[in-house]
Structure formats: C-alpha cells, structure tokens
Motif scaffolding. Structure first.
Motif, PDB file in Angstrom:
ATOM      1  N   ARG A   1      39.167  33.831  64.010  1.00 28.05           N
ATOM      2  CA  ARG A   1      40.124  33.322  63.164  1.00 28.05           C
ATOM      3  C   ARG A   1      39.231  32.791  61.747  1.00 28.05           C
ATOM      4  O   ARG A   1      38.802  31.919  61.641  1.00 28.05           O
ATOM      5  N   ARG A   2      39.365  33.760  60.883  1.00 23.14           N
ATOM      6  CA  ARG A   2      38.742  33.725  59.808  1.00 23.14           C
ATOM      7  C   ARG A   2      39.307  34.412  58.652  1.00 23.14           C
ATOM      8  O   ARG A   2      40.335  35.186  58.615  1.00 23.14           O
ATOM      9  N   ILE A   3      38.598  34.175  57.303  1.00 21.11           N
ATOM     10  CA  ILE A   3      38.929  34.491  56.048  1.00 21.11           C
ATOM     11  C   ILE A   3      37.702  35.231  55.564  1.00 21.11           C
ATOM     12  O   ILE A   3      36.568  34.812  55.468  1.00 21.11           O
ATOM     13  N   GLU A   4      37.804  36.549  55.220  1.00 23.89           N
ATOM     14  CA  GLU A   4      36.550  37.271  54.768  1.00 23.89           C
ATOM     15  C   GLU A   4      36.654  38.080  53.475  1.00 23.89           C
ATOM     16  O   GLU A   4      37.762  38.247  53.041  1.00 23.89           O
ATOM     17  N   MET A   5      35.597  37.717  52.611  1.00 21.83           N
ATOM     18  CA  MET A   5      35.640  38.138  51.376  1.00 21.83           C
ATOM     19  C   MET A   5      34.424  38.991  51.239  1.00 21.83           C
ATOM     20  O   MET A   5      33.170  38.577  51.651  1.00 21.83           O
ATOM     21  N   ILE A   6      34.382  40.236  50.583  1.00 22.31           N
ATOM     22  CA  ILE A   6      33.463  41.018  50.191  1.00 22.31           C
ATOM     23  C   ILE A   6      33.219  41.382  48.540  1.00 22.31           C
ATOM     24  O   ILE A   6      33.976  41.697  48.151  1.00 22.31           O
ATOM     25  N   ILE A   7      32.264  40.791  48.043  1.00 20.59           N
ATOM     26  CA  ILE A   7      32.057  41.149  46.693  1.00 20.59           C
ATOM     27  C   ILE A   7      31.299  42.572  46.552  1.00 20.59           C
ATOM     28  O   ILE A   7      30.200  42.545  46.921  1.00 20.59           O
ATOM     29  N   MET A   8      32.150  43.421  46.055  1.00 15.69           N
ATOM     30  CA  MET A   8      31.842  44.874  46.263  1.00 15.69           C
ATOM     31  C   MET A   8      30.958  45.458  45.144  1.00 15.69           C
ATOM     32  O   MET A   8      31.160  45.116  43.857  1.00 15.69           O
TER      33      MET A   8
ATOM     34  N   LYS B   1      32.180  34.358  37.405  1.00 15.57           N
ATOM     35  CA  LYS B   1      31.176  34.766  36.660  1.00 15.57           C
ATOM     36  C   LYS B   1      30.659  36.265  36.964  1.00 15.57           C
ATOM     37  O   LYS B   1      30.166  36.760  36.438  1.00 15.57           O
ATOM     38  N   VAL B   2      31.283  36.621  38.325  1.00 12.25           N
ATOM     39  CA  VAL B   2      30.852  37.995  38.776  1.00 12.25           C
ATOM     40  C   VAL B   2      31.847  38.904  38.379  1.00 12.25           C
ATOM     41  O   VAL B   2      32.937  38.650  38.426  1.00 12.25           O
ATOM     42  N   GLU B   3      31.393  39.965  37.735  1.00 16.36           N
ATOM     43  CA  GLU B   3      32.370  41.136  37.404  1.00 16.36           C
ATOM     44  C   GLU B   3      32.805  42.043  38.463  1.00 16.36           C
ATOM     45  O   GLU B   3      33.555  42.954  38.256  1.00 16.36           O
ATOM     46  N   ASN B   4      31.993  42.008  39.485  1.00 12.76           N
ATOM     47  CA  ASN B   4      32.231  43.021  40.552  1.00 12.76           C
ATOM     48  C   ASN B   4      33.811  42.655  41.200  1.00 12.76           C
ATOM     49  O   ASN B   4      34.246  41.419  41.097  1.00 12.76           O
ATOM     50  N   LYS B   5      34.133  43.624  41.894  1.00 12.11           N
ATOM     51  CA  LYS B   5      35.585  43.466  42.314  1.00 12.11           C
ATOM     52  C   LYS B   5      35.446  42.997  43.628  1.00 12.11           C
ATOM     53  O   LYS B   5      34.296  42.957  44.443  1.00 12.11           O
ATOM     54  N   MET B   6      36.524  42.248  44.105  1.00 11.85           N
ATOM     55  CA  MET B   6      36.379  41.533  45.444  1.00 11.85           C
ATOM     56  C   MET B   6      37.627  42.245  46.275  1.00 11.85           C
ATOM     57  O   MET B   6      38.771  42.472  45.813  1.00 11.85           O
TER      58      MET B   6
ATOM     59  N   MET C   1      21.988  31.929  36.658  1.00 10.48           N
ATOM     60  CA  MET C   1      22.852  33.144  36.909  1.00 10.48           C
ATOM     61  C   MET C   1      23.590  33.451  36.042  1.00 10.48           C
ATOM     62  O   MET C   1      24.636  32.850  35.463  1.00 10.48           O
ATOM     63  N   VAL C   2      23.401  34.801  35.437  1.00  8.48           N
ATOM     64  CA  VAL C   2      24.217  35.328  34.269  1.00  8.48           C
ATOM     65  C   VAL C   2      25.290  36.063  34.621  1.00  8.48           C
ATOM     66  O   VAL C   2      25.356  36.841  35.763  1.00  8.48           O
ATOM     67  N   PRO C   3      26.542  35.704  33.956  1.00  3.19           N
ATOM     68  CA  PRO C   3      27.682  36.638  34.464  1.00  3.19           C
ATOM     69  C   PRO C   3      27.379  38.139  34.367  1.00  3.19           C
ATOM     70  O   PRO C   3      26.658  38.539  33.119  1.00  3.19           O
ATOM     71  N   GLY C   4      28.036  38.871  34.907  1.00  6.30           N
ATOM     72  CA  GLY C   4      27.820  40.441  34.978  1.00  6.30           C
ATOM     73  C   GLY C   4      28.016  40.970  36.391  1.00  6.30           C
ATOM     74  O   GLY C   4      28.536  40.394  37.274  1.00  6.30           O
ATOM     75  N   LYS C   5      27.577  42.112  36.350  1.00  3.32           N
ATOM     76  CA  LYS C   5      27.676  42.933  37.503  1.00  3.32           C
ATOM     77  C   LYS C   5      26.313  42.707  38.478  1.00  3.32           C
ATOM     78  O   LYS C   5      25.441  42.859  37.773  1.00  3.32           O
TER      79      LYS C   5
ATOM     80  N   VAL D   1      39.098  32.514  39.215  1.00  2.00           N
ATOM     81  CA  VAL D   1      38.859  33.924  39.719  1.00  2.00           C
ATOM     82  C   VAL D   1      39.931  34.608  38.823  1.00  2.00           C
ATOM     83  O   VAL D   1      40.977  34.245  38.977  1.00  2.00           O
ATOM     84  N   GLU D   2      39.604  35.799  38.201  1.00  3.48           N
ATOM     85  CA  GLU D   2      40.687  36.432  37.343  1.00  3.48           C
ATOM     86  C   GLU D   2      41.655  37.103  38.403  1.00  3.48           C
ATOM     87  O   GLU D   2      41.482  37.793  39.420  1.00  3.48           O
ATOM     88  N   ASN D   3      42.661  37.521  38.032  1.00  2.00           N
ATOM     89  CA  ASN D   3      43.702  38.069  38.807  1.00  2.00           C
ATOM     90  C   ASN D   3      43.408  39.325  39.120  1.00  2.00           C
ATOM     91  O   ASN D   3      43.621  39.807  40.199  1.00  2.00           O
ATOM     92  N   ASN D   4      42.805  40.274  38.302  1.00  2.05           N
ATOM     93  CA  ASN D   4      42.488  41.634  38.377  1.00  2.05           C
ATOM     94  C   ASN D   4      40.938  41.749  39.058  1.00  2.05           C
ATOM     95  O   ASN D   4      40.668  42.867  39.220  1.00  2.05           O
ATOM     96  N   GLN D   5      40.487  40.749  39.304  1.00  5.59           N
ATOM     97  CA  GLN D   5      39.189  40.684  39.806  1.00  5.59           C
ATOM     98  C   GLN D   5      39.515  40.861  41.613  1.00  5.59           C
ATOM     99  O   GLN D   5      38.441  41.627  42.225  1.00  5.59           O
ATOM    100  N   VAL D   6      40.226  40.661  42.181  1.00  2.83           N
ATOM    101  CA  VAL D   6      40.716  40.779  43.476  1.00  2.83           C
ATOM    102  C   VAL D   6      41.146  42.050  43.821  1.00  2.83           C
ATOM    103  O   VAL D   6      42.289  42.531  43.160  1.00  2.83           O
TER     104      VAL D   6
END
Length: 336
Positions: A281-288, A210-215, A133-137, A253-258
């Motif tokens: 009772r959960r934690i949800e994350m979405i890679i947008m 490695k993912v440049e998408n915001k979370m 998997m290559v880093p990117g969007k 994970v970068e600070n500005n990624q979230v």
C-alpha cells in the motif's frame, strides 16, 4: 600375680558423605531459563494478537529483508538500479557536492550548471551556500544522486524514514512512500490522508518545485479486495494518487510538472511473495529524466517536447548569420 590384658574395643562408625559446597551457578542457570521462557511466551502472545499480514512483516524484519526489488509502471526498473547509501558508504559514482576549497578552478566534481547564483560569500560557486541545490534539470547519475540526498534530508526532518524508500534508477529518482505496521499513509479502505503523510508531501513540495523534470505519480494497494463491485482497488489507488498530486500542487509543485497520475491497484506489488503486505500500500513518484519523459510520451501518445535552444546557441546563430559572405558588387549590377 599376672595381669590380664585389657580388651581392645573397636567402634565402627558409618562415615557420612561430604556435602558439596553450595554455589550460585544454579541460580544463574535458573535465571536464564526464566528469561528464555518469558521471551518465548511474549513471542506467542505477539503472534496471537497479530494478524497474518503483521506476522509476515515481523518475519521480514527479523530476516532483515523488508524491501524487495519491485517494478514501477510504466518503466522496468529491474535493470541494475543504483541504491543510494546514506550511511556514508561509497557509491558507484563520485558525489557532486563541491569541496570546501576556494576558487572556481578547484571546485571538485561540481557541475557548472549546479553552482549557486549570487555574489555573497563566494567559494566554489557564486552563492551563499556551497552545497545549495540550484533549480533546473537533473539528468546525469551524479545530479540525480545530489537530488536524492536533498530529498532524504527532508524525509529525515519530518521523521518519515521508516516509510520512505529512495532509489536512483536509470529513469530518474524513485520516491516510494509505503505503509508499515506503525503508520498508514491513508485510512484503510479509503482515500483519507493521514496528517503525517500530508506533512511529508508538504515538506517535499518546496524541493520538488525547484526541479524542472517531469514527474509521474502512481497509487498502489494490497491484494485485499472490496466486498462490493462498484468501488475496487482501482478506484482507491487512483483517488489516493490524485490526492497526493493535489497536496504537492498546494505545496508548490507546478500543475504541468506532473505528467502522469495512475492507479495501479494491486497489479505491481512491492513485496512480490506477499501481495497482502503493508508495504504494497504505497504512493510512488518518479522524477523522470528527459529520456524517460520522451519514452513515456511516445508510449502514451503525448507530443514530444523539443528542448528550447539555449541563449548561447541563439547568440551563435545570430553571429553566424551576420557573418555570411557578401558579394563585391551590388545585386542590381549582377542582373544586368
């Protein structure tokens, strides 16, 4: 002298009934009955020691309907989500993992921007691993499915498949980490993270970095209220979501990624018909995706970031400027 005839004596005996052959059929029937009674009393014992919440989850396991199509804030994910099948079944689109053939011309459905960089052992790509998997969007459906499969491998490595649900939705990849009967993500009623949940987040960090998408990260609770009024499910869900973001940042994970961290309390239950279920009772994350990120920025008033122009576009612009038509005569002559 005549002989007297002898008297004929007839004895009548009462015939006894023939006894049936003794078989073992009744033993088999009795063993089945005993086994059924043992299972029945075991079910009664389990129901007796389990609370209402655990009984509901047990019933959902028996019915085979533990998970329901819930919603996620701030997007509506009820519009035909694409559920990934990690058991080898056919998906709605062709996978993006390249074939084992050699040569760039027959690399299959692999996208050019997902080919590993490098020069060692080149096959379809230019890297040491064909399926790396290559880093990117990640924007398209095929790219999102590839990312989800990489995340699923990490989840299997830490043995947390029973507590994590993956969905590929139009807004991106949704990672849902929930409680069940055997494991809680946090200590009940507090934001103290369990070690295995921390291990899961630490394992996801290198992949997500490695993912440049915001979370977007959101915390959710069940409908069980607190006794006091100063600390409620709102505060609890917010603290848990913030702690999850902190662990992910520590994992790489970068600070500005979230881009967003929210506490939803019990307002968006995952198991709608049972607000007190453990899965709520959960934690949800979405890679947008970029479209989802833009929509979120518009909803919250954040500035919309314009994508930076690519190197090819910059080079083309320079060539176009250098190729402008020039006048035959010097500019000083035309002013006379």
């Amino acid at each position: 002298m005549a002989l007297k005839p002898e008297a004929i004596i007839i004895k009548r005996k009462r015939r006894g009934k023939a006894h049936a052959a003794h078989g073992g059929a009744w033993k088999v029937a009795f063993a089945d009955f005993t086994l059924a009674m043992m299972a029945f009393f075991m079910v009664l014992w389990i129901i007796q020691i389990a609370d209402q919440q655990e009984r509901t989850v047990i019933a959902q396991h028996i019915q085979g309907d533990l998970f329901e199509s819930g919603s996620i804030n701030p997007f509506d994910l009820s519009s035909s989500p694409s559920m990934l099948d990690f058991e080898g079944q056919m998906t709605i689109q062709e996978a993006v993992i390249p074939t084992a053939s050699t040569g760039a011309g027959i690399r299959g459905p692999a996208l050019h921007n997902q080919i590993p960089e490098g020069t060692k052992d080149a096959k379809a790509g230019r890297g040491p691993e064909l399926n790396a998997m290559v880093p990117g969007k990640f924007e398209t459906q095929a790219q999102l499915e590839l990312l989800a499969r990489e995340i699923d491998r990490v989840i299997e490595d830490v043995s947390m498949t029973a507590n994590v649900k993956l969905q590929v939705v139009p807004q991106g990849v949704r990672i849902l980490m929930h409680d069940n009967i055997n494991r809680f993500m946090f200590t009940r009623g507090s934001a103290e993270m369990k070690p295995y949940f921390e291990d899961l987040l630490m394992a996801l960090g290198p992949v997500l970095s490695k993912v440049e998408n915001k979370m977007s990260i959101s915390g959710h609770t069940d409908s069980t209220p607190f006794a006091g009024k100063t600390f409620t499910n709102w505060e609890l869900s917010s603290k848990r979501a913030l702690l999850a973001r902190r662990v992910l940042e520590y994992a790489g994970v970068e600070n500005n990624q979230v881009i967003q961290v929210t506490g939803m309390a019990d307002q968006a239950p995952y198991v709608v018909h049972d607000p007190a279920a453990a899965a709520n009772r959960r934690i949800e994350m979405i890679i947008m995706t970029t479209d989802a990120e833009t929509q979120l920025r518009q909803m919250t008033g954040l500035p919309v970031e314009k994508p930076a122009p690519s190197k090819e576009l910059i080079d083309a612009k320079k060539l176009a400027e250098a190729n402008q038509p020039r006048s035959r005569y010097p500019e000083s002559w035309t002013k006379q």
